[in-house]
Write a protein that holds these residues in place. Structure first.
Motif, mmCIF file in Angstrom:
data_model
loop_
_atom_site.group_PDB
_atom_site.id
_atom_site.type_symbol
_atom_site.label_atom_id
_atom_site.label_comp_id
_atom_site.label_asym_id
_atom_site.label_seq_id
_atom_site.Cartn_x
_atom_site.Cartn_y
_atom_site.Cartn_z
ATOM 1 N N ASP A 1 3.656 -7.751 9.713
ATOM 2 C CA ASP A 1 4.802 -7.820 8.682
ATOM 3 C C ASP A 1 5.656 -6.677 8.426
ATOM 4 O OD1 ASP A 1 6.576 -8.749 6.765
ATOM 5 O OD2 ASP A 1 5.113 -9.821 5.733
ATOM 6 N N ARG A 2 6.733 -6.475 8.965
ATOM 7 C CA ARG A 2 7.558 -5.406 8.481
ATOM 8 C C ARG A 2 7.995 -5.404 7.437
ATOM 9 N NH1 ARG A 2 6.892 -1.345 12.233
ATOM 10 N NH2 ARG A 2 8.980 -0.841 12.153
ATOM 11 N N SER A 3 7.947 -6.344 6.548
ATOM 12 C CA SER A 3 8.400 -6.126 5.176
ATOM 13 C C SER A 3 7.223 -5.746 4.072
ATOM 14 C CB SER A 3 8.696 -7.500 4.734
ATOM 15 O OG SER A 3 7.567 -8.482 4.550
ATOM 16 N N THR B 1 4.463 -2.989 2.460
ATOM 17 C CA THR B 1 4.626 -1.523 2.136
ATOM 18 C C THR B 1 3.883 -0.632 2.761
ATOM 19 O OG1 THR B 1 3.019 -2.022 0.132
ATOM 20 C CG2 THR B 1 5.331 -2.385 -0.306
#
Length: 119
Positions: free
Chosen positions: A98-100, A102
């Motif tokens: 998941d590139r979202s 942190t």
């Protein structure tokens, strides 16, 4: 009162010069050499030391059978910009999740896992 303080975080690797150069490019600092032992001194940060380990086998991430042993969390202002720089230095992505999130997970040139974390 503490009994001890951290003197350095030491990474075993096949090529201490190459790995010290990778981390100097990533976090800055000055590399000091003493035969097969190198120290990266980062102002305001911990000392990272690198030592040659004949027969070195890198950890695997994620793998319950081949523990990562430890990893570094490195904080950055911009994950996308930092990712471009660490890949250019020779890091390899370990997690295309998941590139979202942190954080993002990579391996240094000797295979040690580390994370870039948004601050």
């Amino acid at each position: 009162m503490s009994l001890a303080k951290v003197g350095a975080v030491v990474l075993d690797c096949p090529d201490p010069h190459a790995l010290a150069g990778f981390y100097a490019g990533l976090v800055g600092g000055t590399v000091e050499v003493e035969e097969d032992w190198l120290e990266l001194k980062v102002p305001g940060g911990p000392v990272l030391a690198f030592q040659a380990a004949p027969g070195y086998v890198p950890p695997r991430w994620p793998s319950p059978d081949h523990s990562q042993q430890f990893h570094l969390d490195l904080t950055v202002e911009d994950l996308d910009a930092a990712e471009k720089e660490v890949l250019a230095l020779g890091a390899k992505p370990l997690d295309a999740g998941d590139r979202s999130r942190t954080f993002r997970v990579y391996a240094d040139p000797a295979g040690h896992p580390f994370c870039l974390c948004a601050c």
